[in-house]
Design a protein around this motif. Sequence first.
Motif, PDB file in Angstrom:
ATOM      1  N   HIS A  69      -3.129   7.893 -15.059  1.00  0.00           N
ATOM      2  CA  HIS A  69      -1.740   7.485 -15.322  1.00  0.00           C
ATOM      3  C   HIS A  69      -1.387   6.195 -14.582  1.00  0.00           C
ATOM      4  CE1 HIS A  69       2.588   7.721 -15.859  1.00  0.00           C
ATOM      5  NE2 HIS A  69       2.739   7.702 -14.537  1.00  0.00           N
ATOM      6  N   ILE A  70      -1.734   6.108 -13.304  1.00  0.00           N
ATOM      7  CA  ILE A  70      -1.409   4.920 -12.511  1.00  0.00           C
ATOM      8  C   ILE A  70      -2.193   3.704 -13.003  1.00  0.00           C
ATOM      9  CG2 ILE A  70      -1.636   3.890 -10.208  1.00  0.00           C
ATOM     10  CD1 ILE A  70       0.794   5.672 -10.502  1.00  0.00           C
ATOM     11  N   LYS A  71      -3.415   3.903 -13.390  1.00  0.00           N
ATOM     12  CA  LYS A  71      -4.203   2.796 -13.943  1.00  0.00           C
ATOM     13  C   LYS A  71      -3.559   2.253 -15.213  1.00  0.00           C
ATOM     14  CE  LYS A  71      -8.825   3.868 -12.148  1.00  0.00           C
ATOM     15  NZ  LYS A  71     -10.196   4.321 -12.510  1.00  0.00           N
ATOM     16  N   ASN A  72      -3.103   3.154 -16.074  1.00  0.00           N
ATOM     17  CA  ASN A  72      -2.437   2.718 -17.305  1.00  0.00           C
ATOM     18  C   ASN A  72      -1.119   2.023 -17.010  1.00  0.00           C
ATOM     19  OD1 ASN A  72      -4.471   3.750 -18.931  1.00  0.00           O
ATOM     20  ND2 ASN A  72      -3.460   5.745 -19.184  1.00  0.00           N
ATOM     21  N   LEU A  73      -0.387   2.559 -16.033  1.00  0.00           N
ATOM     22  CA  LEU A  73       0.924   1.992 -15.683  1.00  0.00           C
ATOM     23  C   LEU A  73       0.804   0.565 -15.171  1.00  0.00           C
ATOM     24  CD1 LEU A  73       3.993   2.726 -15.332  1.00  0.00           C
ATOM     25  CD2 LEU A  73       3.424   3.302 -12.966  1.00  0.00           C
TER      26      LEU A  73
ATOM     27  N   LYS B 262       0.860  -1.183   0.000  1.00  0.00           N
ATOM     28  CA  LYS B 262       0.000   0.000   0.000  1.00  0.00           C
ATOM     29  C   LYS B 262       0.899   1.237   0.000  1.00  0.00           C
ATOM     30  CE  LYS B 262      -3.642   2.245   2.747  1.00  0.00           C
ATOM     31  NZ  LYS B 262      -4.405   2.165   4.024  1.00  0.00           N
ATOM     32  N   ILE B 263       0.864   1.975  -1.115  1.00  0.00           N
ATOM     33  CA  ILE B 263       1.672   3.187  -1.243  1.00  0.00           C
ATOM     34  C   ILE B 263       0.754   4.390  -1.050  1.00  0.00           C
ATOM     35  CG2 ILE B 263       3.242   4.511  -2.702  1.00  0.00           C
ATOM     36  CD1 ILE B 263       3.770   1.960  -4.298  1.00  0.00           C
ATOM     37  N   ASN B 264       1.053   5.186  -0.057  1.00  0.00           N
ATOM     38  CA  ASN B 264       0.243   6.371   0.254  1.00  0.00           C
ATOM     39  C   ASN B 264       0.932   7.605  -0.324  1.00  0.00           C
ATOM     40  OD1 ASN B 264      -1.662   4.904   2.046  1.00  0.00           O
ATOM     41  ND2 ASN B 264       0.170   4.641   3.312  1.00  0.00           N
ATOM     42  N   VAL B 265       0.228   8.297  -1.220  1.00  0.00           N
ATOM     43  CA  VAL B 265       0.816   9.466  -1.867  1.00  0.00           C
ATOM     44  C   VAL B 265      -0.091  10.677  -1.689  1.00  0.00           C
ATOM     45  CG1 VAL B 265       2.109   8.153  -3.584  1.00  0.00           C
ATOM     46  CG2 VAL B 265      -0.233   8.847  -4.085  1.00  0.00           C
ATOM     47  N   TYR B 266       0.532  11.860  -1.704  1.00  0.00           N
ATOM     48  CA  TYR B 266      -0.208  13.118  -1.704  1.00  0.00           C
ATOM     49  C   TYR B 266      -0.140  13.694  -3.114  1.00  0.00           C
ATOM     50  CZ  TYR B 266      -0.253  13.202   3.437  1.00  0.00           C
ATOM     51  OH  TYR B 266      -0.457  12.921   4.761  1.00  0.00           O
ATOM     52  N   ILE B 267      -1.310  13.946  -3.696  1.00  0.00           N
ATOM     53  CA  ILE B 267      -1.394  14.462  -5.056  1.00  0.00           C
ATOM     54  C   ILE B 267      -2.109  15.811  -5.022  1.00  0.00           C
ATOM     55  CG2 ILE B 267      -2.258  14.032  -7.397  1.00  0.00           C
ATOM     56  CD1 ILE B 267      -0.108  12.060  -6.442  1.00  0.00           C
ATOM     57  N   GLU B 268      -1.558  16.801  -5.716  1.00  0.00           N
ATOM     58  CA  GLU B 268      -2.238  18.088  -5.799  1.00  0.00           C
ATOM     59  C   GLU B 268      -3.640  17.885  -6.358  1.00  0.00           C
ATOM     60  OE1 GLU B 268      -0.306  21.568  -7.337  1.00  0.00           O
ATOM     61  OE2 GLU B 268       1.684  20.697  -6.975  1.00  0.00           O
ATOM     62  N   GLU B 269      -4.622  18.532  -5.734  1.00  0.00           N
ATOM     63  CA  GLU B 269      -6.018  18.298  -6.101  1.00  0.00           C
ATOM     64  C   GLU B 269      -6.267  18.518  -7.602  1.00  0.00           C
ATOM     65  OE1 GLU B 269      -9.907  17.183  -5.702  1.00  0.00           O
ATOM     66  OE2 GLU B 269      -8.324  17.034  -4.188  1.00  0.00           O
ATOM     67  N   GLY B 270      -5.643  19.517  -8.163  1.00  0.00           N
ATOM     68  CA  GLY B 270      -5.848  19.808  -9.573  1.00  0.00           C
ATOM     69  C   GLY B 270      -5.233  18.784 -10.514  1.00  0.00           C
ATOM     70  N   LYS B 271      -4.340  17.944  -9.996  1.00  0.00           N
ATOM     71  CA  LYS B 271      -3.672  16.924 -10.818  1.00  0.00           C
ATOM     72  C   LYS B 271      -4.172  15.515 -10.516  1.00  0.00           C
ATOM     73  CE  LYS B 271       0.537  19.751 -10.981  1.00  0.00           C
ATOM     74  NZ  LYS B 271       1.985  19.825 -10.639  1.00  0.00           N
ATOM     75  N   LYS B 272      -5.186  15.424  -9.678  1.00  0.00           N
ATOM     76  CA  LYS B 272      -5.661  14.118  -9.205  1.00  0.00           C
ATOM     77  C   LYS B 272      -6.169  13.233 -10.333  1.00  0.00           C
ATOM     78  CE  LYS B 272      -9.715  13.624  -7.735  1.00  0.00           C
ATOM     79  NZ  LYS B 272     -11.033  13.697  -7.050  1.00  0.00           N
ATOM     80  N   ASP B 273      -7.032  13.756 -11.191  1.00  0.00           N
ATOM     81  CA  ASP B 273      -7.638  12.937 -12.252  1.00  0.00           C
ATOM     82  C   ASP B 273      -6.576  12.399 -13.213  1.00  0.00           C
ATOM     83  OD1 ASP B 273     -10.096  13.394 -11.131  1.00  0.00           O
ATOM     84  OD2 ASP B 273     -10.642  15.013 -12.512  1.00  0.00           O
ATOM     85  N   TYR B 274      -5.625  13.265 -13.577  1.00  0.00           N
ATOM     86  CA  TYR B 274      -4.541  12.810 -14.455  1.00  0.00           C
ATOM     87  C   TYR B 274      -3.728  11.713 -13.778  1.00  0.00           C
ATOM     88  CZ  TYR B 274      -0.011  12.654 -16.747  1.00  0.00           C
ATOM     89  OH  TYR B 274       1.129  12.203 -17.352  1.00  0.00           O
ATOM     90  N   PHE B 275      -3.433  11.906 -12.502  1.00  0.00           N
ATOM     91  CA  PHE B 275      -2.624  10.919 -11.780  1.00  0.00           C
ATOM     92  C   PHE B 275      -3.312   9.561 -11.733  1.00  0.00           C
ATOM     93  CE2 PHE B 275      -1.765   8.701  -7.779  1.00  0.00           C
ATOM     94  CZ  PHE B 275      -0.394   8.482  -7.906  1.00  0.00           C
ATOM     95  N   ILE B 276      -4.590   9.543 -11.421  1.00  0.00           N
ATOM     96  CA  ILE B 276      -5.325   8.281 -11.328  1.00  0.00           C
ATOM     97  C   ILE B 276      -5.317   7.547 -12.663  1.00  0.00           C
ATOM     98  CG2 ILE B 276      -7.645   7.302 -11.047  1.00  0.00           C
ATOM     99  CD1 ILE B 276      -8.108   9.380  -8.826  1.00  0.00           C
TER     100      ILE B 276
END
Length: 215
Positions: free
Chosen positions: A187-191, A171-185
Amino acid sequence: MLSRYKTLYKSGCKEIEIKRSKFIGYARQINSEKDAIKFIEEIRSKHRQATHNVYAYVFGERDEIQRYSDDGEPSGTGGIPVLNVIKMEGLKNTAVVVTRYFGGILLGAGGLARAYGKSAKAAIDDAVIVEKILFRKISIIIEYTLLGIVQNDLIKNEYFIKSIDYTDKVKINVYIEEGKKDYFIEHIKNLTKANLILKEDNNLYLYKKGEKYLE
């Protein structure tokens, strides 16, 4: 709710002397106008014998609340210079009080304005100016076989890894800027080819000073 803005990290206090008058500046981040008023009263109570307790504060997403007081100094020589320093630094949700003990030498209107502005700036610098940034805590739960690729990607892209928990899965706990959250999710799903579980926690603000994050 603002995604990011400049404010103060901690309470600041600095004393300077100008022509025998002692100026003590206090600066603090505030969470409401009521908070600002309480702060001002605290300083007044602490310095009941002072000649003046000049103050200014700014509050609100659009700085809609702006208040100041010369507290007996000639009009425009105390509160406005303090308020101008707050605004010139681009600070939000910030209160500053400057206490003066008169030393017997008149400073004149220009001298007073410069003294109050200088004292306000010293207190603000002592409080440390930071960016307050809205983050979302996201937990990424994956199999151990994906740990290397995910962790390397997070490090390469300079995401803020808060912690890693090792149990039957990782379980990796990360802090993501709110404005970048959708892109991050996405990206991680694709990765990971969607071989993961994502859990979102509440929003929280973190402070940033230079390249360093502070809680």
